[in-house]
Write a protein that holds these residues in place. Structure first.
Motif, PDB file in Angstrom:
ATOM      1  N   LEU A 176       0.838  -1.207   0.000  1.00 36.89           N
ATOM      2  CA  LEU A 176       0.000   0.000   0.000  1.00 36.89           C
ATOM      3  C   LEU A 176       0.872   1.256   0.000  1.00 36.89           C
ATOM      4  N   ARG A 177       1.933   1.264   0.802  1.00 39.69           N
ATOM      5  CA  ARG A 177       2.825   2.433   0.818  1.00 39.69           C
ATOM      6  C   ARG A 177       3.452   2.657  -0.555  1.00 39.69           C
ATOM      7  N   ALA A 178       3.896   1.559  -1.177  1.00 41.74           N
ATOM      8  CA  ALA A 178       4.530   1.686  -2.499  1.00 41.74           C
ATOM      9  C   ALA A 178       3.545   2.238  -3.519  1.00 41.74           C
ATOM     10  N   ALA A 179       2.283   1.766  -3.437  1.00 38.69           N
ATOM     11  CA  ALA A 179       1.267   2.242  -4.378  1.00 38.69           C
ATOM     12  C   ALA A 179       0.961   3.715  -4.143  1.00 38.69           C
ATOM     13  N   LEU A 180       0.795   4.089  -2.880  1.00 37.57           N
ATOM     14  CA  LEU A 180       0.464   5.487  -2.572  1.00 37.57           C
ATOM     15  C   LEU A 180       1.607   6.415  -2.964  1.00 37.57           C
ATOM     16  N   ASP A 181       2.836   5.955  -2.841  1.00 39.67           N
ATOM     17  CA  ASP A 181       3.988   6.779  -3.242  1.00 39.67           C
ATOM     18  C   ASP A 181       3.946   7.118  -4.728  1.00 39.67           C
ATOM     19  N   THR A 182       3.298   6.259  -5.533  1.00 38.95           N
ATOM     20  CA  THR A 182       3.249   6.521  -6.980  1.00 38.95           C
ATOM     21  C   THR A 182       2.199   7.567  -7.344  1.00 38.95           C
ATOM     22  N   VAL A 183       1.246   7.818  -6.451  1.00 40.94           N
ATOM     23  CA  VAL A 183       0.145   8.725  -6.820  1.00 40.94           C
ATOM     24  C   VAL A 183       0.092  10.007  -5.988  1.00 40.94           C
ATOM     25  N   LEU A 184       0.678  10.003  -4.799  1.00 39.54           N
ATOM     26  CA  LEU A 184       0.620  11.211  -3.972  1.00 39.54           C
ATOM     27  C   LEU A 184       1.659  12.220  -4.435  1.00 39.54           C
ATOM     28  N   LYS A 185       1.324  13.485  -4.285  1.00 36.66           N
ATOM     29  CA  LYS A 185       2.220  14.549  -4.705  1.00 36.66           C
ATOM     30  C   LYS A 185       3.467  14.574  -3.812  1.00 36.66           C
ATOM     31  N   PRO A 186       4.641  14.923  -4.388  1.00 40.37           N
ATOM     32  CA  PRO A 186       5.874  14.963  -3.586  1.00 40.37           C
ATOM     33  C   PRO A 186       5.773  15.895  -2.386  1.00 40.37           C
ATOM     34  N   SER A 187       4.933  16.925  -2.517  1.00 43.49           N
ATOM     35  CA  SER A 187       4.814  17.901  -1.423  1.00 43.49           C
ATOM     36  C   SER A 187       3.791  17.484  -0.377  1.00 43.49           C
ATOM     37  N   SER A 188       3.237  16.291  -0.543  1.00 48.60           N
ATOM     38  CA  SER A 188       2.173  15.857   0.367  1.00 48.60           C
ATOM     39  C   SER A 188       2.675  15.694   1.795  1.00 48.60           C
ATOM     40  N   ALA A 189       1.700  15.759   2.736  1.00 49.96           N
ATOM     41  CA  ALA A 189       2.021  15.492   4.135  1.00 49.96           C
ATOM     42  C   ALA A 189       2.502  14.051   4.281  1.00 49.96           C
ATOM     43  N   LYS A 190       3.223  13.792   5.358  1.00 51.63           N
ATOM     44  CA  LYS A 190       3.791  12.465   5.595  1.00 51.63           C
ATOM     45  C   LYS A 190       2.702  11.386   5.652  1.00 51.63           C
ATOM     46  N   LEU A 191       2.959  10.284   4.975  1.00 47.63           N
ATOM     47  CA  LEU A 191       2.011   9.178   4.923  1.00 47.63           C
ATOM     48  C   LEU A 191       2.100   8.331   6.195  1.00 47.63           C
ATOM     49  N   GLU A 192       0.963   8.211   6.921  1.00 45.21           N
ATOM     50  CA  GLU A 192       0.958   7.425   8.158  1.00 45.21           C
ATOM     51  C   GLU A 192      -0.245   6.477   8.154  1.00 45.21           C
ATOM     52  N   LEU A 193       0.002   5.190   8.010  1.00 43.58           N
ATOM     53  CA  LEU A 193      -1.088   4.217   7.964  1.00 43.58           C
ATOM     54  C   LEU A 193      -1.825   4.125   9.295  1.00 43.58           C
ATOM     55  N   SER A 194      -1.180   4.496  10.368  1.00 46.98           N
ATOM     56  CA  SER A 194      -1.824   4.440  11.686  1.00 46.98           C
ATOM     57  C   SER A 194      -2.962   5.452  11.810  1.00 46.98           C
ATOM     58  N   LYS A 195      -3.031   6.404  10.893  1.00 44.79           N
ATOM     59  CA  LYS A 195      -4.073   7.437  10.972  1.00 44.79           C
ATOM     60  C   LYS A 195      -5.325   7.089  10.182  1.00 44.79           C
ATOM     61  N   VAL A 196      -5.340   5.941   9.544  1.00 45.62           N
ATOM     62  CA  VAL A 196      -6.528   5.544   8.787  1.00 45.62           C
ATOM     63  C   VAL A 196      -7.102   4.265   9.383  1.00 45.62           C
ATOM     64  N   MET A 197      -8.398   4.350   9.748  1.00 47.81           N
ATOM     65  CA  MET A 197      -9.050   3.237  10.426  1.00 47.81           C
ATOM     66  C   MET A 197     -10.070   2.567   9.505  1.00 47.81           C
ATOM     67  N   LEU A 198     -10.305   1.289   9.754  1.00 55.21           N
ATOM     68  CA  LEU A 198     -11.399   0.548   9.124  1.00 55.21           C
ATOM     69  C   LEU A 198     -12.430   0.257  10.208  1.00 55.21           C
ATOM     70  N   GLU A 199     -13.708   0.598   9.942  1.00 58.72           N
ATOM     71  CA  GLU A 199     -14.709   0.442  11.003  1.00 58.72           C
ATOM     72  C   GLU A 199     -16.023  -0.075  10.433  1.00 58.72           C
ATOM     73  N   LYS A 200     -16.544  -1.099  11.063  1.00 57.43           N
ATOM     74  CA  LYS A 200     -17.868  -1.634  10.724  1.00 57.43           C
ATOM     75  C   LYS A 200     -18.870  -1.070  11.728  1.00 57.43           C
ATOM     76  N   VAL A 201     -20.015  -0.557  11.221  1.00 53.19           N
ATOM     77  CA  VAL A 201     -21.033   0.010  12.102  1.00 53.19           C
ATOM     78  C   VAL A 201     -22.308  -0.822  12.021  1.00 53.19           C
ATOM     79  N   ASP A 202     -23.165  -0.673  13.037  1.00 50.25           N
ATOM     80  CA  ASP A 202     -24.365  -1.520  13.139  1.00 50.25           C
ATOM     81  C   ASP A 202     -25.577  -0.956  12.409  1.00 50.25           C
ATOM     82  N   ILE A 203     -25.442   0.161  11.741  1.00 50.80           N
ATOM     83  CA  ILE A 203     -26.598   0.792  11.085  1.00 50.80           C
ATOM     84  C   ILE A 203     -27.064  -0.083   9.917  1.00 50.80           C
TER      85      ILE A 203
END
Length: 385
Positions: A176-203
């Protein structure tokens, strides 16, 4: 002007990070709006002192921790799924990498192009996060369906509480990091996988509104029991208020435009709840009066039209946006009811009162006038305290 809010407006104008609305079917839109209301009440119950929800501005929903001087933004992809769970491929547009221990034994898989991640739900989340350098940012993928992904610890995302992408095995996170490195702009903020969550809700997708009404009823029953019975009307009104915020495709170029076109704040929610305190629980009595009128000859389709009109009038009153005609018609109703008595049978006085209103307001729809008349008559005849 706040630098942090400027950053949100810039993200909204960037086609790589913004949403333009209309990309979801009706069931998906209803799922998003109901999730947002449930989230609002969760934040309120947890003691948040301010928030600003943005709909279809920066991804599906974004939440700022302040409507005036935000320091943090949470960005959400909110997607319903009718069948099966989410897979790695459906979340990233990437192939599933083999574990290092199996590589030597397994057949070599055909790798998907890494830049395909840009059009995936997680790729869009990371593109949005990358545009924020002043605001502290995080992202979540929300769905009624779980994600069929194995964790590095041995569990599964589908059966776990919200988990961060950083908890996936290293051969997934590395890809995932390698893929994101190919599409994100060089000036982008630092990529941190810990900041993205997967969540299932009961709705539930097929009846999200009933679930939301239950959440709001529980809240009102705790803080304002006399108005708990109005949970359904309140939720219907709030859904109608939020709907246009996710449907506006014109890009906002200023903070004020962004707030008015896409935003809903805690202040607005509190104001609506405050107005609810001033409105007696009239829904129960309206239902009884309409049932009585139906027995006296009011046809069913008129009953339905009056219910819809009454909900619209209630919504305008709740959100402090009555039409000029609303006020004038209410005054006219009060004056007529002041000199006319309501007997055992409702239909005679109902017909006479509505006929009086139609003469005074010939351009108004009949159902609107009928709804106004009944709401005012109930207020005068029933002890709503």
């Amino acid at each position: 002007m706040s630098t942090a809010l400027d950053e949100v407006v810039l993200a909204l104008a960037d086609p790589d990070t913004s949403e333009s609305g209309g990309a979801h079917n009706q069931k998906g839109i209803e799922f998003q709006k109901n999730w947002a209301i449930v989230k609002m009440f969760s934040l309120k119950e947890n003691g948040n002192i301010d928030f600003l929800f943005l709909f279809e501005a920066v991804q599906d929903v974004a939440i700022l921790n302040s409507s005036t001087v935000p320091t943090r933004i949470e960005i959400f992809q909110v997607k319903k799924k009718d069948r099966l769970e989410w897979t790695w491929a459906s979340l990233t547009n990437l192939h599933s990498p083999d574990a290092p221990s199996k590589k030597a034994k397994s057949k070599v898989k055909k790798a998907k192009p890494l830049d395909g991640v840009a059009d995936s739900p997680l790729g869009k989340l990371f593109a949005s996060l990358a545009s924020f350098k002043t605001l502290e940012s995080s992202g979540s993928f929300i769905s009624n369906a779980g994600c069929n992904l194995v964790l590095a610890s041995g569990g599964n995302v589908a059966t776990s509480l919200p988990v961060a992408l950083s908890e996936l095995p290293s051969h997934f996170t590395d890809l995932l990091r390698a893929a994101l490195d190919t599409v994100l702009k060089p000036s982008s903020a630092k990529l941190e996988l810990s900041k993205v969550m997967l969540e299932k809700v009961d709705i539930p997708v097929d009846d999200a509104q009933t679930y939301t009404i239950g959440i709001v009823h529980k809240y009102l029953d705790k803080v304002s029991p006399l108005h708990a019975g109005q949970a359904r009307s309140f939720v219907e009104s709030l859904l109608a208020k939020l709907g246009p915020l996710g449907a506006k495709t014109a890009k906002a170029t200023t903070i004020d435009e962004m707030r008015s076109r896409h935003g809903y704040s805690l202040g607005q929610l509190n104001a609506a709840l405050g107005n609810l305190q001033q409105i007696p629980d009239i829904e129960f009595h309206l239902k009884q009066w309409l049932e009585q009128l139906a027995k006296e000859g009011l046809v069913f389709w008129e009953v339905s039209q009056i219910r819809v009109a009454a909900t619209a009038i209630f919504s305008r009153k709740l959100f402090g946006a009555p039409l000029p005609d609303d006020v004038e018609i209410s005054i006219c109703c009060d004056a007529w009811l002041g000199v006319n008595n309501i007997g055992t049978n409702l239909m005679p006085v109902f017909d006479s009162g509505v006929a009086h209103l139609r003469a005074k307001f010939p351009s108004a729809k009949k159902a609107e006038l009928q709804a106004h008349f009944l709401l005012k008559a109930i207020e005068q005849c029933v002890d709503l305290s």
